[in-house]
Design an enzyme around this catalytic site. Structure first.
Site, short mmCIF file in Angstrom:
data_model
loop_
_atom_site.label_atom_id
_atom_site.label_comp_id
_atom_site.label_asym_id
_atom_site.label_seq_id
_atom_site.Cartn_x
_atom_site.Cartn_y
_atom_site.Cartn_z
N ASN A 1 0.30 50.56 46.85
CA ASN A 1 1.20 49.59 47.96
C ASN A 1 2.54 49.69 47.42
OD1 ASN A 1 1.58 47.69 49.80
ND2 ASN A 1 1.56 46.00 48.35
N HIS B 1 6.14 47.27 47.65
CA HIS B 1 6.68 45.83 47.51
C HIS B 1 8.17 45.85 47.34
CE1 HIS B 1 6.11 41.54 47.90
NE2 HIS B 1 7.02 41.52 46.88
C1 GAR Z 1 8.58 47.47 53.53
O1 GAR Z 1 9.84 46.55 52.95
C2 GAR Z 1 7.33 47.13 52.35
O2 GAR Z 1 7.96 47.10 51.14
C3 GAR Z 1 7.04 45.88 52.79
O3 GAR Z 1 7.10 45.86 54.20
C4 GAR Z 1 7.92 46.69 54.65
C5 GAR Z 1 7.36 47.72 55.69
O4 GAR Z 1 8.46 48.46 56.34
N1 GAR Z 1 5.56 45.38 52.32
C6 GAR Z 1 5.58 44.09 51.88
O5 GAR Z 1 6.45 43.34 51.77
C7 GAR Z 1 4.22 44.13 51.25
N2 GAR Z 1 3.94 42.74 50.67
P1 GAR Z 1 8.04 49.93 56.89
O6 GAR Z 1 7.03 49.52 57.85
O7 GAR Z 1 9.40 50.25 57.75
O8 GAR Z 1 7.53 50.82 56.00
#
Ligand code: GAR
Length: 205
Positions: free
Chosen positions: A114, A116
């Site tokens: 994952n 984050h």
């Molecule tokens: C990213 O910033 C990722 O780190 C976050 O969601 C976004 C997805 O962006 N994930 C979390 O916060 C997990 N806890 P994307 O759909 O453009 O890849």
């Protein structure tokens, strides 16, 4: 070329929303920058840009959620089936906002990553995603934030940290400017990390 020190990654990506990390990984595989193929994209959100982008890129994309499978164990089984039938050897969560079921967790233990948008263990846990993370970082007056890639366990944002990088928080940063800068870094950092895994420079287990 495949050798003892490189292994081709068969990547399944789970994404709930925008899918910029997913797209960066698909593009890197297509360009040959990453020794891998994206063999499936799974989203719990039928309207996600991630599903649309995956289909536009010619990647097999599946909407699997409690709408398609109301029973949790059936959903877990359906996801497991897609992963095994597509030959997945690594699962990459990229903005996936649901927990992974026990069957998939057990079968792919140590092979689910994952990303984050903070320096875990800071600013992780339930409710900590997207702009909530960056708001908390700015409100706390942090001077440094970053990106974490970690193995996935039952709980949110726990599991062995594989790689982190730091990003400066500027005096002038708003939630929007910080989110944008962190997300751009995530896109390249995820690809680089997968490359190191495929080259056996990072060992997951
Ligand atoms: C990213 O910033 C990722 O780190 C976050 O969601 C976004 C997805 O962006 N994930 C979390 O916060 C997990 N806890 P994307 O759909 O453009 O890849």
């Amino acid at each position: 070329m495949e050798s003892e020190n490189t292994k081709k990654l068969q990547i399944a990506i789970f994404a709930s929303h925008t899918g910029t990390n997913m797209q960066a990984i698909i593009d890197a595989c297509r360009r040959g920058d990453l020794n891998g193929d994206v063999c499936a994209v799974i989203s719990n959100n039928s309207n996600s840009q991630a599903l649309e982008k995956a289909r536009t890129s010619g990647v097999r994309a599946y909407h699997l959620s409690n709408k398609t499978h109301p029973e949790e164990d059936e959903l877990d089984e359906a996801i497991y089936k897609v992963l095994t039938e597509s030959g997945t050897n690594i699962v990459v969560l990229a903005g996936y906002m649901k927990k992974i079921g026990p069957k998939v967790l057990k079968h792919y233990k140590g092979r689910i990553l994952n990303i984050h948008p903070s320096l875990l263990p800071k600013y992780g846990g339930k409710g900590m995603y997207g702009s909530n993370v960056h708001r908390a970082v700015i409100d706390a007056g942090e001077k440094i934030t970053g990106v974490t890639i970690h193995l996935v366990e039952e709980e949110y944002d726990t599991g062995k940290i594989i790689r982190q990088c730091e990003i400066e928080v500027l005096e002038s940063d708003t939630i929007d400017t910080l989110s944008k800068r962190v997300l751009e870094k995530e896109n390249s950092f995820y690809v680089e990390t997968l490359k190191l895994i495929s080259e056996n420079e990072i060992k997951l287990q």
